[in-house]
Design a protein around this motif. Structure first.
Motif, PDB file in Angstrom:
ATOM      1  N   ILE A  18       0.795  -1.284   0.001  1.00 42.68           N
ATOM      2  CA  ILE A  18       0.060  -0.025   0.119  1.00 42.68           C
ATOM      3  C   ILE A  18       0.946   0.998  -0.041  1.00 42.68           C
ATOM      4  O   ILE A  18       0.572   2.049  -0.754  1.00 42.68           O
ATOM      5  CB  ILE A  18      -0.849  -0.079   1.029  1.00 42.68           C
ATOM      6  CG1 ILE A  18      -1.953  -1.133   0.928  1.00 42.68           C
ATOM      7  CG2 ILE A  18      -1.681   1.405   1.531  1.00 42.68           C
ATOM      8  CD1 ILE A  18      -2.791  -1.266   2.469  1.00 42.68           C
ATOM      9  N   LEU A  19       1.983   1.350   0.842  1.00 50.36           N
ATOM     10  CA  LEU A  19       2.877   2.389   0.972  1.00 50.36           C
ATOM     11  C   LEU A  19       3.575   2.857  -0.350  1.00 50.36           C
ATOM     12  O   LEU A  19       3.539   3.844  -0.840  1.00 50.36           O
ATOM     13  CB  LEU A  19       3.562   2.086   2.117  1.00 50.36           C
ATOM     14  CG  LEU A  19       3.213   2.350   3.453  1.00 50.36           C
ATOM     15  CD1 LEU A  19       4.232   2.040   4.545  1.00 50.36           C
ATOM     16  CD2 LEU A  19       2.468   3.243   3.981  1.00 50.36           C
ATOM     17  N   ARG A  20       3.698   1.489  -0.949  1.00 51.30           N
ATOM     18  CA  ARG A  20       4.839   1.991  -2.503  1.00 51.30           C
ATOM     19  C   ARG A  20       3.893   1.996  -3.503  1.00 51.30           C
ATOM     20  O   ARG A  20       4.048   3.159  -4.349  1.00 51.30           O
ATOM     21  CB  ARG A  20       5.759   0.670  -2.655  1.00 51.30           C
ATOM     22  CG  ARG A  20       6.610   0.167  -1.525  1.00 51.30           C
ATOM     23  CD  ARG A  20       7.805  -0.920  -1.788  1.00 51.30           C
ATOM     24  NE  ARG A  20       8.473  -1.121  -0.816  1.00 51.30           N
ATOM     25  CZ  ARG A  20       9.445  -0.282  -0.533  1.00 51.30           C
ATOM     26  NH1 ARG A  20       9.960   0.610  -1.160  1.00 51.30           N
ATOM     27  NH2 ARG A  20      10.495  -0.492   0.262  1.00 51.30           N
ATOM     28  N   ALA A  21       2.771   1.674  -3.491  1.00 48.38           N
ATOM     29  CA  ALA A  21       1.878   2.273  -4.396  1.00 48.38           C
ATOM     30  C   ALA A  21       1.432   3.583  -4.123  1.00 48.38           C
ATOM     31  O   ALA A  21       0.881   4.412  -5.020  1.00 48.38           O
ATOM     32  CB  ALA A  21       0.511   1.356  -4.184  1.00 48.38           C
ATOM     33  N   ALA A  22       1.309   4.241  -3.072  1.00 51.88           N
ATOM     34  CA  ALA A  22       0.979   5.473  -2.536  1.00 51.88           C
ATOM     35  C   ALA A  22       1.898   6.106  -3.063  1.00 51.88           C
ATOM     36  O   ALA A  22       1.773   7.327  -3.631  1.00 51.88           O
ATOM     37  CB  ALA A  22       0.743   5.639  -1.007  1.00 51.88           C
ATOM     38  N   LEU A  25       1.909   6.719  -6.444  1.00 50.25           N
ATOM     39  CA  LEU A  25       0.977   7.708  -7.102  1.00 50.25           C
ATOM     40  C   LEU A  25       1.015   8.862  -6.774  1.00 50.25           C
ATOM     41  O   LEU A  25       0.878  10.084  -7.841  1.00 50.25           O
ATOM     42  CB  LEU A  25      -0.643   7.284  -6.275  1.00 50.25           C
ATOM     43  CG  LEU A  25      -1.906   8.234  -6.546  1.00 50.25           C
ATOM     44  CD1 LEU A  25      -2.082   8.057  -7.794  1.00 50.25           C
ATOM     45  CD2 LEU A  25      -2.914   7.861  -5.539  1.00 50.25           C
ATOM     46  N   ALA A  26       1.736   9.239  -5.904  1.00 49.73           N
ATOM     47  CA  ALA A  26       2.170  10.723  -5.552  1.00 49.73           C
ATOM     48  C   ALA A  26       3.240  11.232  -6.527  1.00 49.73           C
ATOM     49  O   ALA A  26       3.403  12.194  -6.982  1.00 49.73           O
ATOM     50  CB  ALA A  26       2.626  10.843  -4.138  1.00 49.73           C
ATOM     51  N   ASP A  27       4.338  10.203  -6.872  1.00 49.50           N
ATOM     52  CA  ASP A  27       5.294  10.577  -7.643  1.00 49.50           C
ATOM     53  C   ASP A  27       4.805  10.857  -9.194  1.00 49.50           C
ATOM     54  O   ASP A  27       5.101  11.790  -9.759  1.00 49.50           O
ATOM     55  CB  ASP A  27       6.315   9.443  -8.027  1.00 49.50           C
ATOM     56  CG  ASP A  27       6.966   9.098  -6.718  1.00 49.50           C
ATOM     57  OD1 ASP A  27       7.079  10.009  -6.095  1.00 49.50           O
ATOM     58  OD2 ASP A  27       7.554   8.035  -6.753  1.00 49.50           O
ATOM     59  N   GLY A  28       3.663  10.132  -9.644  1.00 51.61           N
ATOM     60  CA  GLY A  28       2.961  10.252 -10.975  1.00 51.61           C
ATOM     61  C   GLY A  28       2.096  11.535 -11.121  1.00 51.61           C
ATOM     62  O   GLY A  28       1.905  12.116 -12.327  1.00 51.61           O
ATOM     63  N   ALA A  29       1.180  11.582 -10.000  1.00 47.37           N
ATOM     64  CA  ALA A  29       0.210  12.659 -10.242  1.00 47.37           C
ATOM     65  C   ALA A  29       0.197  13.650  -9.400  1.00 47.37           C
ATOM     66  O   ALA A  29      -0.512  14.625  -9.251  1.00 47.37           O
ATOM     67  CB  ALA A  29      -1.060  11.811 -10.244  1.00 47.37           C
ATOM     68  N   LEU A  39      -6.205   5.490  -4.390  1.00 47.89           N
ATOM     69  CA  LEU A  39      -5.175   4.490  -4.099  1.00 47.89           C
ATOM     70  C   LEU A  39      -5.727   3.023  -4.188  1.00 47.89           C
ATOM     71  O   LEU A  39      -5.058   2.221  -4.777  1.00 47.89           O
ATOM     72  CB  LEU A  39      -4.653   4.677  -2.428  1.00 47.89           C
ATOM     73  CG  LEU A  39      -3.419   3.847  -2.078  1.00 47.89           C
ATOM     74  CD1 LEU A  39      -2.359   3.605  -3.122  1.00 47.89           C
ATOM     75  CD2 LEU A  39      -3.062   4.094  -0.659  1.00 47.89           C
ATOM     76  N   ALA A  40      -6.881   3.070  -3.696  1.00 50.30           N
ATOM     77  CA  ALA A  40      -7.632   1.652  -3.749  1.00 50.30           C
ATOM     78  C   ALA A  40      -7.892   1.192  -5.284  1.00 50.30           C
ATOM     79  O   ALA A  40      -7.560   0.213  -5.733  1.00 50.30           O
ATOM     80  CB  ALA A  40      -9.074   1.721  -2.755  1.00 50.30           C
TER      81      ALA A  40
END
Length: 238
Positions: A18-22, A25-29, A39-40
């Protein structure tokens, strides 16, 4: 990228995932795009599934910060304090440059995360091992400020002043309007004084990496002089 997303969705849900996906997400958008719902969706789960691993968005942000801090190189072993701190601070800067949202996220937290506390503790530990008194180490940490974590509040960066963070390249320096230049002649003089390289890895405008290292080396050189003099902040009665 599609293959990577597919792999993420097939992996069992966990706090680390979850943390790495978050972070991704923040890096990309941008950090503004971060929500439990978004995130979900990226993870291919319902939002409620996330709350089994992170209590709320604040805990999510703290965990994301710790993921970024985990990318920083460890202190160089068997190196003098000055070299060890410089190398690690520059590693921290590279980690934060990979995640442009991270500095403002760090500044936004009311309490330091466990990884940040461990990082700062190790830096103070290296100073103490280098012969620094607790008094001087205390003041060194104050003087370094956020630079110890690889970033600084840029005085002339409009996006920082506006409280925004992003990956947009800085605008090239421009001369101040004549009426402003007349009122503030010294600012006008330095506004375009530095050389600027359009081919720089940091883009056109002020070379942020150069400015960061310039200030870092000024601080480290000054700290080294104080250390050699046995400096103390305690007032000696005359």
């Amino acid at each position: 990228m599609a293959e990577q997303v597919g792999t993420l969705r097939r992996a069992p849900l966990s706090r680390d995932r979850i943390l790495r996906a978050a972070v991704a997400l923040a890096d990309g958008a941008g950090i503004g795009s971060l929500s439990m719902r978004n995130l979900a969706q990226d993870l291919g789960v319902v939002p409620m599934a996330l709350y089994k691993h992170v209590a709320n968005k604040d805990e999510l942000l703290d965990g994301m910060i710790d993921v970024v801090v985990g990318e920083i190189d460890p202190l160089v072993p068997d190196a003098d304090w000055k070299h060890a701190l410089r190398e690690r601070i520059l590693s921290a800067r590279q980690a934060l440059r990979r995640h442009p949202w991270a500095p403002l996220a760090i500044e936004s937290r009311s309490m330091a995360t466990p990884a940040i506390l461990a990082y700062l503790d190790s830096m103070v530990g290296r100073l103490r091992a280098g012969g620094f008194s607790a008094d001087l180490a205390h003041h060194v940490m104050h003087a370094m400020g956020s630079r110890i974590l690889g970033f600084s509040q840029e005085l002339f960066d409009p996006s920082r002043q506006a409280g925004r963070s992003g990956t947009a390249e800085p605008d090239p320096p421009a001369a101040l309007p004549p009426e402003i230049a007349a009122r503030f002649p010294h600012l006008a003089e330095i506004a375009t004084a530095a050389s600027h390289d359009d081919a720089s890895v940091v883009g056109p405008g002020c070379d942020d990496q150069f400015e960061f290292e310039f200030a870092l080396d000024l601080l480290l050189d000054g700290i080294e002089r104080l250390h050699r003099r046995g400096w103390t902040s305690r007032h000696v009665p005359r």
